[in-house]
Write an enzyme that holds these catalytic residues in place. Structure first.
Site, PDB file in Angstrom:
ATOM      1  CB  ALA A 148      38.169  36.319  44.558  1.00 37.97           C
ATOM      2  CG  ASN A 149      43.830  36.748  42.180  1.00 40.99           C
ATOM      3  OD1 ASN A 149      43.741  36.021  43.150  1.00 40.99           O
ATOM      4  ND2 ASN A 149      44.948  36.970  41.540  1.00 40.99           N
TER       5      ASN A 149
END
Lengths: 230, 230
Positions: free
Chosen positions: B38-39
């Site tokens: 994920a960011n």
């Protein structure tokens, strides 16, 4: 919840005077300042367990990764991000009478973690090298001194749940494994219900599907029984 | 918020009749059923932009990854998980007068995604192979037909912000880049404030540090001005 916390602090319960360590939530393992690897874990089951133990009078240390569900009141909350931070927090929180490892700890971290954002370059893909994270459950299960009287691990499996979880119990050296099937089609991950199998020295015991709160309460009562018998 | 949504629906604003596409939040790229990459993105800035545009009368399509901040009311919410799902949702939402790409889209996905949980094996580390995700911003910026009149990208940088963001604007072919410094010590990531630089055909314009809501309102008013002039 605050009222329950005050009530349990004022009332004697079957776990009064017991220190119980609960880990919960995912860990986030950074790739660079903006990216990370995570496990899907809302923290709902671990939080419910901490609440159930608190309500029976336990003094709860709650080591939690970045969960979706807020940490309960009336417990000692120790927030962490990575597996290594979780390990350090667990070691610091010990000794404990019981340790329940409900967190979904990342097995690996990125060895080649970058201090600045990895830039995207045409046709060039990043290579991530991994290192194995500390095995917190095995470490505590196999302590030669000061081991909690009861060590409970969790197993999130997608197939062959009982076989995998039974093998995990033996490999780690913990007393119980709470195994659940987290296949996407069960809706358990991120949901309010859980269907668990308790693996103990007595074998595998399948519990019916019920609310995560009920799983927590049932587990808490089993912990009371265990401590009373030994 | 509901009242604001009703008010904007009933009142004419400078963006009444304009369809604006806003993307927001992170994307989650699965590694296996329990792990993902994920960011870090709370979705706070993208959500604030959707609200500001809605409040000026725009018809907003809001394509959002799994954000921490709830999606606003009074906009068309299209939830997605991965970059490829986001691309498909964006294509479906077009045509639009303006497109604001505030989402923190993962540049890469795991090519070797596993359908069942990758088991930990002693001394054996997983090898993750990556594929490049679609470049949604470049794709829309370089549309030969039906391109939005104004395409706004975001750049989250940790160093050399203006140089990187100016190069990004040229490379992608978008009209504006809203650049910000997401170095951990700024406290911007996950916080309520932002310090942005607007990169346009007129160069770089540094805005003072202000609330994400104010950044959104200022950006929304710049969009009104832009559409009025053309």
């Amino acid at each position: 919840d605050i009222i329950a916390a005050i009530r349990s602090a004022l009332t004697d319960g079957p776990l009064t005077g017991k220190h119980i360590l609960v880990t919960s939530g995912p860990t986030h393992e950074p790739i660079d300042p903006v990216r990370y690897i995570a496990n899907r874990s809302s923290g709902a089951q671990g939080t419910a367990i901490a609440v159930a133990l608190r309500d029976l009078g336990a003094d709860v240390s709650f080591v939690t990764g970045p969960a979706d569900v807020p940490a309960p009141s009336g417990v000692r909350v120790i927030p962490v991000q990575t597996a290594r931070e979780m390990q350090a927090a667990v070691e610091k929180a010990l000794p404990a009478d019981v340790a329940v490892f409900a967190a979904a700890v990342a097995d690996w971290r990125v060895a080649s973690q970058s201090g600045s954002k990895i830039k995207k370059q045409q046709g060039k893909l990043p290579v991530l090298e991994f290192s194995e994270n500390p095995d917190i459950l095995a470490g505590v299960s196999q302590m030669s001194e000061g081991r909690p009287r009861l060590v409970v691990g969790f197993a999130a499996e997608t197939d062959d749940v009982i076989a995998h979880a039974t093998a995990k119990r033996a490999r780690k050296g913990c007393d119980w494994i709470v195994a659940n099937d987290v296949s996407p089609d069960t809706g358990i991950m991120g949901g309010t219900e859980n269907a668990v199998t308790l693996i103990s020295e007595r074998g595998a015991e399948e519990w019916p599907r019920m609310g995560k709160d009920e799983v927590a309460q049932q587990l808490a009562h089993r912990i009371v029984d265990y401590l009373a018998k030994k």
